[in-house]
Write a protein that holds these residues in place. Sequence first.
Motif, PDB file in Angstrom:
ATOM      1  N   UNK A 255      43.148 -24.150  55.342  1.00 34.69           N
ATOM      2  CA  UNK A 255      42.614 -22.963  56.003  1.00 34.69           C
ATOM      3  C   UNK A 255      43.275 -22.782  57.356  1.00 34.69           C
ATOM      4  N   UNK A 256      43.808 -21.589  57.578  1.00 35.96           N
ATOM      5  CA  UNK A 256      44.319 -21.241  58.904  1.00 35.96           C
ATOM      6  C   UNK A 256      43.798 -19.855  59.222  1.00 35.96           C
ATOM      7  N   UNK A 257      42.829 -19.795  60.143  1.00 36.65           N
ATOM      8  CA  UNK A 257      42.199 -18.529  60.465  1.00 36.65           C
ATOM      9  C   UNK A 257      42.403 -18.190  61.934  1.00 36.65           C
ATOM     10  N   UNK A 258      42.441 -16.884  62.213  1.00 32.02           N
ATOM     11  CA  UNK A 258      42.657 -16.427  63.577  1.00 32.02           C
ATOM     12  C   UNK A 258      41.384 -15.758  64.066  1.00 32.02           C
ATOM     13  N   UNK A 259      40.719 -16.406  65.033  1.00 30.27           N
ATOM     14  CA  UNK A 259      39.431 -15.923  65.509  1.00 30.27           C
ATOM     15  C   UNK A 259      39.642 -15.003  66.701  1.00 30.27           C
ATOM     16  N   UNK A 260      38.860 -13.924  66.733  1.00 24.47           N
ATOM     17  CA  UNK A 260      38.968 -13.013  67.866  1.00 24.47           C
ATOM     18  C   UNK A 260      37.974 -11.884  67.738  1.00 24.47           C
ATOM     19  N   UNK A 261      37.966 -11.022  68.754  1.00 26.40           N
ATOM     20  CA  UNK A 261      37.082  -9.864  68.766  1.00 26.40           C
ATOM     21  C   UNK A 261      37.946  -8.615  68.604  1.00 26.40           C
ATOM     22  N   UNK A 262      37.560  -7.764  67.669  1.00 27.75           N
ATOM     23  CA  UNK A 262      38.351  -6.553  67.429  1.00 27.75           C
ATOM     24  C   UNK A 262      38.326  -5.686  68.693  1.00 27.75           C
ATOM     25  N   UNK A 263      39.504  -5.300  69.175  1.00 24.09           N
ATOM     26  CA  UNK A 263      39.582  -4.497  70.396  1.00 24.09           C
ATOM     27  C   UNK A 263      40.070  -3.093  70.115  1.00 24.09           C
TER      28      UNK A 263
END
Lengths: 577, 312
Positions: A255-263
């Motif tokens: 698993x390689x996921x990119x965490x963030x908040x949609x801007x």
Amino acid sequence: MAPVAPSDRHDGLTSLLEHHLNKDLLRLTTAGSVDDGKSTLIGRLLHDSKAVYEDQLASVRSSRFNRSGGPIDFALLTDGLRAEREQGITIDVAYRYFETPLRKFIIADTPGHEQYTRNMATGASTADLAVILVDATRGLLSQTRRHGYIASLLGIPNVVAAINKMDLLEYQEDVFLNLQGEFLALARQLGIESVVCIPISALAGDNVVNRADRMPWYEGSTLLEHLETVPLRPDANDDAVRFPVQYVLRPDANFRGFAGQVAGGTIRPGSAVLALPSRQQSRVRSIVTYDGAEPEAFCPMSVTLTLEDEIDLSRGDILVSPENPPRISRNFEAMVVWFHSEPLVLGRSYLIKHNVRAARAKATNIRFRVNMQTLEQEPARELKMNDIASVEFEAANPLFFDPYTRNRATGSLILIDPLSNATVGAAMIETDLAAIAEPLTETAIGWAHWQMPVTLEDRQERHGHASALVLVQDRPRLSVYLERALFAQGFEVLHISAAAIPAGHLRSILKLSRSIGLIVVLSSESVRQQGIEWEAVAAEERFEFLFDLAKQDLPQDDGEAVAAVLSLVGPLRRSNE
Amino acid sequence: MTLSDEDIVNQAARRRLNQLKSLEAESIYILREAAAEFTRPVMLYSIGKDSSVMLRLAQKAFFPGKIPFPLLHIDTGYKFPEMIAFRDSYTREIGANLIVHQNREALEQGANPFVLGTQKCCGLLKTKALLDALAEGGFDAAFGGARRDEEKSRAKERIYSFRDSLGQWDPKNQRPELWNIFNSRINKGESIRVFPLSNWTELDVWLYIHTEQIPIVPLYFARERSVVLRSGSIVLIHSEDELRRGERPQLLQCRMRSLGCVPCTGAIRSQADTVPQIIEEMFSFRRSERENRVIDHDEEGSMELKKREGYF
């Protein structure tokens, strides 16, 4: 009250919960001059909307400090710090929370003293609406202009002018109409679109929550009615996807996921995304959350994305729409609000935090400073606390940004002093100043092309010839002449003297040269290079041609020898087809 | 077919998160930001409802990974036994790394609120224990579940609250905090307290516990408990030696509205034994959540004084 059957009670409870869960959130900020009565207004709003508990009210009633002249000093509900209660001023941004059956509200209560303007900018940065207090007995002050300007600068979509202390002017309609006219003119000058003026008395509670009988001439909403019903701008800024990567999640090898908040924009599985700065393109495989996969993600959701391809992407990078990328530039122009007593100095290096990306930048030019009395532009060499100015910056690394007016998240940054670590300023980006931004706005064709790695084939196409190894034994001068002659004929050629290369390094140098697609003229000494199978070396390093001049029976004269070699290398050239 | 302005507005309106989802998204952003930027973050875990919400948000922020920092519980030794039991079973269940710290020296010298007064007792068993634990662990950032709506001085706190090398808060000299951009720069020895629940209210916390089905300490639910009435507070009695002279325990249907130390936290009369009923009950409250906390009322501004010294 009649007893309620358990199932009815349950249904009532369910709808009560549903109702509260579906409320939306209005963030507002208040601004006004010293003694305009902001804290009193907020205290009144909280009290009259029943958001104050009895014990809190009791502690205010019994407080040693009461400056209001009435039974309750509402300002004490919000002045949280000892120094504030003692001095009767508001020192810092205070956040207040209340809700009505229609909405939940977060109020950023910001002080009006000149030296604390930074707090107004702080409160304004997240606000959907600004309430600017105007003391009807004093009219519009330079502070009012400043606050209106900051509200417009920070992009607050809605502004309310609360014309306060109407009680001291016998609730005269003329007073209100004059101030309303002045404020609307100011708002027009500042480009604020949605403006409403409301006559109130915070102390008496007129038109704050409850309608004022004493101003029958006013037919508009009370302040609270307006707050409850003003349309809210949707969170999504526009269609351009902006997803700054905050954190890379790698719980295991699979698993390689990119965490963030949609801007910005809306992301769905299958959406094409372009990674910056790597410029690699991929597609979203899934939107992962603790609560399961989501069909779409939009502002301001915090999610984790997985992608179809293994691409170069880490914290501080950003995923964007390939057809609608942000500006990419080290040079940009921004409106700066300066917070610190140490002035902004041109040429000094500051740390910037732009979204989740950190960089160094220096101010290269102050285009103008805004005169807060007249709102006119004037020249400046440095910025002092509370100055607002248009400043040109040069960052050490490229930033990926949009103009602040288009996207609050990707258009804003803070400035940090690298020595004191203080947050010394805030900036709203207006435009980029570099020409390199141009090709990036080209169509997806350009992007698709840029993802192709540069191959040997590509290099040979540019060089116009294949790679080759030319062996010259015991004739060092001939090697040098050959390099020049081949170079003059348009070949990419490099002369290497084997004697000058440390033992063991020759092979790797040959490998490198071949991968660049060069013609290598290798001069060697027969005594020291005996026994080397040059043909095998050339084949192993995958040179396409080998010319062992020792086997060519070349003329002794160097000039004739060069001419003979030039007649041999024709086959190296690629045809033009 | 073309979309009318109204359709576009409606479509846009549907795509606004409701307020609880907005708060959740903001908190997850804060948790990820601090976890990415600090070398050794830690989460203060007080076992209460706010901590339980913060813990769930951390699980969400790093899913499908584990929470990438330890939890720290400052155990004053005066916590309700139900809290300790819940702490141990729940943190084990979710696989969290739990650190428990006590000011043993003070406890061995018999520190208690009756002799020292609540200010001094909190100073030793909470503030000092916390500062020692943070220093021992070398933690440069500590998450706390404090909310700005709890108390007036908390209303002025930043989301990233800077603390000097002695752990002290200087309310007059806070870093401006704009948008959602946080300044994580500190020098060695300094630290940041990070408050992901800053913008949550008591109601939000309960609504979230309800929608997320978050387990909480059973003390929050009303049932018949053995209590005494002591200077206006309803004090839970676990054993006979907690009784003062002349006191007789009685059975009362009650629950805790917020959880602290046994001697300083009173219960409230209540029939609410489910989360929806607790929420329903909240609308009838006319008194604030911390009112049953003795510590906040010793002196005007007492929370601010404690926070300046390093208290959460």
